[in-house]
Design a protein around this motif. Structure first.
Motif, PDB file in Angstrom:
ATOM      1  N   ARG A 147       1.222  -3.330  -9.678  1.00 15.74           N
ATOM      2  CA  ARG A 147       1.941  -3.956  -8.572  1.00 15.74           C
ATOM      3  C   ARG A 147       1.634  -3.175  -7.300  1.00 15.74           C
ATOM      4  O   ARG A 147       1.275  -1.994  -7.345  1.00 15.74           O
ATOM      5  N   THR A 148       1.796  -3.823  -6.178  1.00 17.17           N
ATOM      6  CA  THR A 148       1.582  -3.175  -4.896  1.00 17.17           C
ATOM      7  C   THR A 148       2.858  -2.434  -4.522  1.00 17.17           C
ATOM      8  O   THR A 148       3.925  -3.032  -4.447  1.00 17.17           O
ATOM      9  N   VAL A 149       2.737  -1.119  -4.290  1.00 15.08           N
ATOM     10  CA  VAL A 149       3.904  -0.306  -3.968  1.00 15.08           C
ATOM     11  C   VAL A 149       3.831   0.273  -2.555  1.00 15.08           C
ATOM     12  O   VAL A 149       4.761   0.942  -2.117  1.00 15.08           O
ATOM     13  N   GLY A 150       2.736   0.029  -1.853  1.00 13.52           N
ATOM     14  CA  GLY A 150       2.593   0.487  -0.471  1.00 13.52           C
ATOM     15  C   GLY A 150       1.549  -0.340   0.237  1.00 13.52           C
ATOM     16  O   GLY A 150       0.554  -0.744  -0.365  1.00 13.52           O
ATOM     17  N   ILE A 151       1.785  -0.629   1.513  1.00 11.28           N
ATOM     18  CA  ILE A 151       0.854  -1.426   2.321  1.00 11.28           C
ATOM     19  C   ILE A 151       0.676  -0.722   3.653  1.00 11.28           C
ATOM     20  O   ILE A 151       1.647  -0.228   4.232  1.00 11.28           O
ATOM     21  N   SER A 152      -0.552  -0.698   4.153  1.00  5.38           N
ATOM     22  CA  SER A 152      -0.786  -0.118   5.479  1.00  5.38           C
ATOM     23  C   SER A 152      -0.494  -1.175   6.534  1.00  5.38           C
ATOM     24  O   SER A 152      -0.548  -2.370   6.265  1.00  5.38           O
ATOM     25  N   LEU A 183      -1.586   0.302  -1.884  1.00  7.30           N
ATOM     26  CA  LEU A 183      -1.476   1.300  -2.930  1.00  7.30           C
ATOM     27  C   LEU A 183      -0.997   0.553  -4.158  1.00  7.30           C
ATOM     28  O   LEU A 183       0.075  -0.053  -4.144  1.00  7.30           O
ATOM     29  N   ARG A 184      -1.813   0.554  -5.212  1.00  9.10           N
ATOM     30  CA  ARG A 184      -1.484  -0.161  -6.454  1.00  9.10           C
ATOM     31  C   ARG A 184      -1.000   0.849  -7.481  1.00  9.10           C
ATOM     32  O   ARG A 184      -1.492   1.975  -7.526  1.00  9.10           O
ATOM     33  N   TYR A 185      -0.054   0.424  -8.308  1.00  9.82           N
ATOM     34  CA  TYR A 185       0.539   1.317  -9.299  1.00  9.82           C
ATOM     35  C   TYR A 185       0.762   0.571 -10.601  1.00  9.82           C
ATOM     36  O   TYR A 185       1.224  -0.573 -10.599  1.00  9.82           O
ATOM     37  N   SER A 186       0.421   1.210 -11.708  1.00  6.73           N
ATOM     38  CA  SER A 186       0.665   0.656 -13.037  1.00  6.73           C
ATOM     39  C   SER A 186       1.760   1.475 -13.711  1.00  6.73           C
ATOM     40  O   SER A 186       1.553   2.654 -14.001  1.00  6.73           O
ATOM     41  N   PRO A 187       2.929   0.865 -13.990  1.00  7.91           N
ATOM     42  CA  PRO A 187       3.986   1.590 -14.684  1.00  7.91           C
ATOM     43  C   PRO A 187       3.615   1.939 -16.128  1.00  7.91           C
ATOM     44  O   PRO A 187       4.035   2.976 -16.645  1.00  7.91           O
TER      45      PRO A 187
END
Length: 143
Positions: A55-60, A67-71
């Motif tokens: 999921r996207t957890v940060g955007i510029s 910033l993509r993150y996999s739990p």
């Protein structure tokens, strides 16, 4: 007795052939590797199961940098989709300084992403830097 053995051998061969084709048919789905936290460090998210629940957890604020993150994997990476006409370096960095990966975006509208960093109990962020010497850069929030 020989015809019976011959039929048995033929049936066994057919069964083995059918079983092997089932195995071959299922192998592409299992081609993605699984990793967790530190074992994900430096891997391409597209070749792992990490992309499945990302999921996207940060955007510029500057462009389409995420910033993509996999739990599931506890890993993060940077992704830039159609970043405009400027060439840029796209990076993901761990805030403790023990991991950073970069890739180049050529201003051609393509989607690029970095290798993954271990994000378990460590914050990470993504940044983009124009490669034209202008000094322009922008980063996502940390996660």
């Amino acid at each position: 007795m020989k015809p019976f053995i011959r039929r048995l051998a033929t049936a066994g061969s057919a069964l083995a052939l059918a079983a092997s084709s089932l195995l071959l048919a299922s192998s592409p789905a299992s081609a993605a590797t699984s990793c967790y936290a530190s074992s994900c460090q430096g891997l391409d998210p597209a070749s792992t199961v990490c992309q499945n629940d990302a999921r996207t957890v940060g955007i510029s604020g500057w462009s389409n940098l995420e910033l993509r993150y996999s739990p599931t994997c506890r890993a993060a990476w940077a992704r830039l989709a159609n970043g405009g006409p400027y060439g840029k370096y796209v990076t993901v960095s761990r805030e403790d300084g023990n991991g950073a990966y970069s890739t180049h975006y050529y201003g051609n509208g393509a989607t690029v992403w970095t290798a993954m960093v271990n994000d378990k109990d460590i914050k990470s962020h993504a940044c983009e830097y124009r490669d034209d010497g202008s000094g322009y850069f922008d980063c996502t929030t940390s996660y």
